[in-house]
Design an enzyme around this catalytic site. Structure first.
Site, PDB file in Angstrom:
ATOM      1  N   ASP A 187       0.840  -1.204   0.000  1.00  0.00           N
ATOM      2  CA  ASP A 187       0.000   0.000   0.000  1.00  0.00           C
ATOM      3  C   ASP A 187       0.869   1.246   0.000  1.00  0.00           C
ATOM      4  O   ASP A 187       1.551   1.534   0.979  1.00  0.00           O
ATOM      5  CB  ASP A 187      -0.884   0.005   1.252  1.00  0.00           C
ATOM      6  CG  ASP A 187      -2.008  -1.008   1.155  1.00  0.00           C
ATOM      7  OD1 ASP A 187      -2.757  -0.954   0.167  1.00  0.00           O
ATOM      8  OD2 ASP A 187      -2.121  -1.852   2.060  1.00  0.00           O
ATOM      9  N   ASP A 243     -10.570  -4.959  -1.037  1.00  0.00           N
ATOM     10  CA  ASP A 243      -9.486  -4.440  -0.189  1.00  0.00           C
ATOM     11  C   ASP A 243     -10.064  -3.658   0.976  1.00  0.00           C
ATOM     12  O   ASP A 243     -10.760  -2.657   0.781  1.00  0.00           O
ATOM     13  CB  ASP A 243      -8.558  -3.545  -1.030  1.00  0.00           C
ATOM     14  CG  ASP A 243      -7.322  -3.090  -0.261  1.00  0.00           C
ATOM     15  OD1 ASP A 243      -7.130  -3.514   0.901  1.00  0.00           O
ATOM     16  OD2 ASP A 243      -6.541  -2.306  -0.837  1.00  0.00           O
TER      17      ASP A 243
HETATM   18  C1  DX5 Z   1      -6.258   0.585   3.020  1.00  0.00           C
HETATM   19  C2  DX5 Z   1      -5.337  -0.322   2.265  1.00  0.00           C
HETATM   20  C3  DX5 Z   1      -5.502  -1.745   2.616  1.00  0.00           C
HETATM   21  C4  DX5 Z   1      -5.092  -2.092   4.024  1.00  0.00           C
HETATM   22  C5  DX5 Z   1      -5.975  -3.203   4.460  1.00  0.00           C
HETATM   23  O1  DX5 Z   1      -6.094   1.882   2.565  1.00  0.00           O
HETATM   24  O2  DX5 Z   1      -5.534  -0.195   0.879  1.00  0.00           O
HETATM   25  O3  DX5 Z   1      -4.802  -2.578   1.695  1.00  0.00           O
HETATM   26  O4  DX5 Z   1      -3.769  -2.512   4.168  1.00  0.00           O
HETATM   27  O5  DX5 Z   1      -5.806  -3.382   5.811  1.00  0.00           O
HETATM   28  P1  DX5 Z   1      -6.863  -4.216   6.646  1.00  0.00           P
HETATM   29  O6  DX5 Z   1      -6.866  -5.592   6.067  1.00  0.00           O
HETATM   30  O7  DX5 Z   1      -6.310  -4.155   8.032  1.00  0.00           O
HETATM   31  O8  DX5 Z   1      -8.188  -3.533   6.496  1.00  0.00           O
HETATM   32 ZN    ZN Z   2      -4.524  -1.708  -0.410  1.00  0.00          ZN
END
Ligand code: DX5
Ligand code: ZN
Length: 220
Positions: free
Chosen positions: A36, A176
């Protein structure tokens, strides 16, 4: 229905042990690693640049999936491909030049993804489908890990699955944000081919075991 692919997000990893943590999820069967990238402008958080993508690339033979949450991604896409990304997703909201941004990723030599925020109309994905290897449905407002899964993402995945079949393309659908053992089954049944999981994997004491639990929950 074939199995879901889980893409652990290193946003939630212990960065002091990045290579070790990536190796652990690879050994546990992860095929993708999600990185990310946040610029503090498009999203209110700052994370990684190309050097972290290069570090992930050096530590794994997994498919490296880079999620750009940055303004003007058309300017930066090639730097992430050069750093070793196999696929780069850009956000439809991050530029008026979405087509140019997708072309920049393709020309740099990577697979192409397009992500949309929770209330962005799906028409941009529908129109872009034939350019895309991956369509990303955000189930949280991008910027932070550990947020609550927005259930509206499920109907959006279902709609995209229908549109994909009408178009006759084989674009993968990715969900996501907010993926856990409680949400991954619904996401899978609604059409997600790939689920990003940050805190559910790297926030657990045993990332490999957490990955296995997610895989079972998706199949249940
Ligand atoms: C949020 C990101 C995600 C994040 C997901 O902006 O794009 O990829 O890492 O994290 P979790 O799985 O903890 O929601
Ligand atoms: Zn992401």
């Amino acid at each position: 229905m074939s199995g879901i692919r889980i893409a652990p997000s290193v946003l939630a990893a212990d960065l002091g042990r990045l290579a070790e943590q990536v190796a652990a999820v690879e050994a546990a069967g992860a095929e993708w690693i999600h990185v990310d990238v946040m610029d503090g402008h498009f999203v209110p958080n700052l994370s990684f640049g190309p050097s972290v993508v290069a570090a992930v690339r050096r530590s794994t033979s997994c498919f490296v999936d880079v999620h750009l949450m940055i303004d003007a991604p058309e300017r930066w896409a090639s730097a992430y491909v050069d750093a070793g990304a196999d696929l780069v997703s850009v956000h439809a909201e991050a530029t008026p030049h979405v087509h140019r941004a997708l072309a920049a990723v393709r020309e740099a030599g990577a697979q192409v993804g397009l992500a949309v925020n929770p209330l962005t109309p799906l028409t941009v994905l529908e129109d872009a489908f034939d350019e895309l290897d991956l369509a990303v449905v955000m189930a949280v407002d991008p910027g932070f890990g550990g947020q609550h899964f927005l259930s509206r993402a499920l109907a959006r995945l279902e709609r995209l699955r229908e549109l994909r079949s009408v178009r006759g393309v084989d674009t993968l659908l990715q969900v996501d944000g907010g993926i856990s053992v409680k949400t991954i089954g619904d996401a899978r049944r609604s059409g997600a081919d790939v689920a990003v999981a940050g805190s559910a994997v790297f926030g657990a004491s045993d990332a490999a075991a957490a990955l296995e639990e997610l895989r079972s929950a998706a199949a249940a």
